[in-house]
Structure formats: C-alpha cells, structure tokens
Scaffold this active site. Structure first.
Site, short mmCIF file in Angstrom:
data_model
loop_
_atom_site.label_atom_id
_atom_site.label_comp_id
_atom_site.label_asym_id
_atom_site.label_seq_id
_atom_site.Cartn_x
_atom_site.Cartn_y
_atom_site.Cartn_z
N ASN A 112 0.77 -1.27 -0.10
CA ASN A 112 -0.05 0.10 0.03
C ASN A 112 0.79 1.24 0.14
OD1 ASN A 112 -2.23 1.53 0.51
ND2 ASN A 112 -1.95 1.94 2.42
N HIS A 114 0.92 5.00 1.23
CA HIS A 114 0.14 5.85 2.38
C HIS A 114 0.77 7.17 2.42
CE1 HIS A 114 -2.76 6.78 5.38
NE2 HIS A 114 -1.65 7.15 6.40
N SER A 141 4.68 6.45 2.73
CA SER A 141 5.21 5.40 3.06
C SER A 141 4.82 4.05 2.10
CB SER A 141 4.93 4.90 4.37
OG SER A 141 5.09 5.83 5.31
N ASP A 150 -3.29 0.38 8.03
CA ASP A 150 -1.91 1.33 7.50
C ASP A 150 -0.91 0.99 8.69
OD1 ASP A 150 -3.25 2.50 5.76
OD2 ASP A 150 -3.88 4.13 6.89
#
Ligand code: GAR
Length: 449
Positions: A112, A114, A141, A150
């Site tokens: 992911n 973020h 990140s 997250d």
C-alpha cells in the site's frame, strides 16, 4: 534478482491513478522487472481508468458502493487476480479497507502507498492533520498490508519538509510527487536508511515465518530497489530554533504573581542568545523588587544544542558558568563559590534544555533524559511523555504533548504541556512539590521573529 518472467502486478485504484501511472511507466521503462497486468478500480468512470487505458493497460471496474459490498467485491477481485495471474497487489490510492481474511491470505503480497510517515497519521486526511499538528516533516510510506489499518511493516519512506505557508493542497501535491518516485526524487535511500533497514529486517522475518512466496518478496524488493535508486532526497536540513518572544503569567500557589518573558534571538549563524526575565506583581514585588534575569548563549550544530555560557541572578542563586566543550569542564561561580564541574555529553543549562527538547521533538526524537547544570551541580533529569491533551489558552485551543521532567531523588516534578503549534514551547508548565502545584506558568503571547 530475477524470477524468470516479469512480476505480474495488479494495481487497485479509487480515483486519479497517478501512482498507478508512475508504477506502470517505471515498468515500461525497465526500471522495475515487473508488468502492470491489470488495473482495477472500485469506482466506475474515474480518471485513473482513462489514464490506464491511455497507457495500454487492461482495466476492470469492480464497483464497491457500500459497507455490505466487501464480500462481493473481494470474490470478484479474487477471480480477476487469478485470471490475471497476478503475483503482487499494489494499493495505489485505493480508498477501501480489505477484509482480514483477504489480507491474511496474502501477507507479503499486498503493498500500500500511504501519504504519511507511518506509524504516524494512519487513516484519512493525513495532510490536514499534519498541518494542524504543526509538524515540520511529512512524507509517504510504502508498506506491506496487514489486517491492521496502515499498520503493516514499512518498506520505504519519502520525506518532505512542511513549509510555513503550506496548505493542504500544496503539501499533498509535494508528498505525491515523492510517491511517484520511480520517475522523480524523494524516496529515502542508502544503507542505514529507515527504508533499507526495515526492508532487510522484515524480509528476514517474513522469510523465516515461511508465509511469503518468493516471487512476492522479490517483487517488493524490486519495487523498493527501483524506488530507492531514484535521486537521493533533498535532505530536510536539521531544524534550527525559531526566533521568538513568549510571555507567560506566573502563578504561585494559584495566585498570579508576575510575568515571565522568554526571548530567543540568533546572534550570528548557529549562535543564539536565550533570555528569561521574570517580573513580580503587587505584593510579590516586596519579595522580588527587581526583575530576575537568566540568560544562555548556545550553539546549534547538526540539530544539537551546545551551551556556551549561562548566567542567572537571584538571591543566593547567582550563577555565571562557562562551558568548555574541548576540555569537558564547566567553570565559573555559583552561589558565591568557584564552579568547576565535569561536563557530561549533551549537558544543558536550565534555559538551553528547553530548546534541546524543542529540536528533539521537531526531529521526531523523544527526549528521555538530559544532564543539566543545576546551580552548582550537574544532575540527570528524566523526561517522560505522559500523553496529549488540548488546552484552552489565551491563544485559543492548543493541542499539546504532556511531558514530565524529574530529577532522581528530588521531590519536585515539572509538568510541561508542549505545543507543536508553538514549535513545542510549553503552553503551560507546572512545578509540583510532593504532589501539589507550587508554581505554574501559562502562555499569554507567542510571537515569532
Ligand atoms: C495518494 O496520495 C495516496 O498516497 C493516497 O491517495 C492518493 C491517491 O493518488 N492513498 C491513501 O490515502 C490510502 N489510504 P493517486 O490516485 O493519484 O495515485
């Protein structure tokens, strides 16, 4: 490292798709030994789908319109991933939360992007929250996705300085530029960086747990490697203290007793003069007819505060101290006697310590202890973060981080409510002796120079 065939990526988006496009371009340019096999949007008609098609990529829309849609979405997603023979899923601006079952079946195979320096600012509206908190550094990140929102291991991070006139839009645009690092700058790189450290550590943990397919690991490594080969980031310079004047009211056992003015000025590059002047009100003038003044001259180099001289005038409390960092001694006079003490690394004086805390917090370090010149001794003070709270002050509501400072064996504890919006100067300070408040200071004005 190569897996034979380029790694097959499925990129999930919800909107504009600029990260997806950056990844696809990096693949096409051979910067990553991977190929975007499929772009999946959970919303129909978003710009990212047009961009993907313009890049010649296969697209699918799997609509997810409400909370109850997740199961249906994930079933359709599983089929699409199997059809595409996707090795790795990249969530690039995908604004939905996948189920624990879906994620845990693919640990190490979902990444992911973020927009924050995780673990800080998980969730939504990160840029707005970073500005409201008065942060100096922000970033993005890339992390492995786990069931915790997250919360998975960070693979690499980019950093940007938060500028004084930033708005949510300008800050978000700057962070996003670093997210597209395959073609630009901003990703932290190099041995010892947070990115490479965490990459290696997690690589080992995941390998030993035996939960990750090699292809997926290689993919993560490849993407990380490609990103970290980008131009080195413009390092945010170590923070320098701001120049300011801060005024506080002083209360003694709850009775307003005077004012205290703290002023920090830069006298030449890296050199500062910090003064504190206390003036008594009313009957307290009988005890303190003259203004009490303390001053500290210090140097700031590489984010570290090094006191040079400290002076304080007070009944029975006079101090004139010179710090000689070459010989490691502090000399002068205190309480009418000669002062000659051995300096401990990082020793502060009672004023410079505040600036050292301020800079540590701005650099995202948590101050834990300081050696401090305490009239005619050097003592160790422990600092503990106790939590956070919002204070009503004459400057409005201020979010603060509460720290206590305590010298071992002493019955005094100082409580400091440090406000990020005031560069971590205290919005309030209290000195407790055996649990009861003796002296407190409350901010009245704060002006940056
Ligand atoms: C990116 O800034 C990404 O970090 C963020 O959404 C933006 C999407 O932009 N992702 C999240 O907030 C995930 N929680 P893009 O669609 O142009 O890539």
């Amino acid at each position: 490292m190569s897996t034979g065939r380029p790694l097959q990526l499925a990129v999930l988006i919800s909107g504009r798709g600029s990260n997806m496009a950056a990844i696809a371009r990096a693949c096409a340019a051979g910067e990553i030994d991977a190929r975007v096999r499929l772009v999946i949007s959970e919303r129909a008609g978003v710009a990212g789908l047009d961009t993907a098609r313009a890049l010649g990529l296969e697209t699918r829309t799997i609509a997810w319109s409400g909370a109850t849609e997740r199961l249906r979405f994930e079933r359709a997603l599983e089929r699409a991933l199997a059809d595409a023979r996707a090795d790795l899923i990249v969530l690039a601006g995908f604004m939905r939360i996948l189920s624990q079952e879906f994620v845990e079946a693919r640990i190490g195979r979902i990444l992911n992007i973020h927009p924050s320096l995780l673990p800080l600012y998980r969730g939504l509206h990160t840029h707005r929250r970073v500005l409201a908190a008065g942060e100096r550094v922000h970033g993005a990140s890339v992390h492995f996705v786990t069931a915790e929102l997250d919360g998975g291991p960070v693979i690499l991070q980019s950093r940007v300085a938060v500028l004084p006139d930033d708005t949510e839009a300008t800050l978000s645009a700057r962070v996003q530029t670093t997210e597209h690092t395959a073609g630009s700058h901003g990703v932290e790189s190099g041995p010892g960086s947070m990115a490479s450290r965490s990459r290696c550590r997690w690589w080992r943990i995941l390998m030993s747990a035996g939960r990750v397919e090699r292809a997926a690991l290689v993919a993560a490594m490849l993407i990380s490697a490609a990103w970290s080969q980008a131009a080195p980031p413009p390092q945010a310079p170590p923070p320098q203290p701001p120049q300011f004047v801060a005024t506080y009211t002083i209360a003694w056992h709850g009775i307003t007793a005077g004012t205290s003015t703290l002023e920090l000025q830069s006298t030449s590059p890296q050199l500062y003069l910090y003064t504190s002047t206390d003036r008594a009100y009313g009957v307290f003038r009988l005890a303190f007819p003259h203004a009490l003044r303390q001053s500290s001259r210090f140097r700031v180099a590489a984010g570290q505060v090094e006191p040079l001289t400290f002076q304080a005038g007070g009944p029975g409390n006079d101090v004139m101290a010179q710090f000689d960092w070459k010989s490691g001694q502090v000399t002068g006079m205190a309480k009418g006697k000669l002062l000659d003490l051995k300096l401990q690394p990082g020793t502060q004086d009672p004023l410079s310590v505040q600036i050292a805390i301020m800079l540590a917090l701005q650099a995202r370090d948590a101050p834990e202890s300081f050696w401090m010149l305490n009239t005619d001794e050097i003592d160790r003070y422990e600092y503990r973060r106790q939590g956070q709270s919002t204070l009503d002050t004459p400057l409005g509501k201020l979010r603060t981080i509460l720290y206590t400072s305590h010298e071992a064996g002493s019955d005094k504890t100082t409580y400091l409510w440090l406000a990020p919006a005031l560069d971590y100067m205290p919005a309030r300070a209290e000195q407790h002796v055996k649990g009861s408040t003796q002296v407190s200071l409350e901010i009245q004005a704060f002006t940056r120079r």
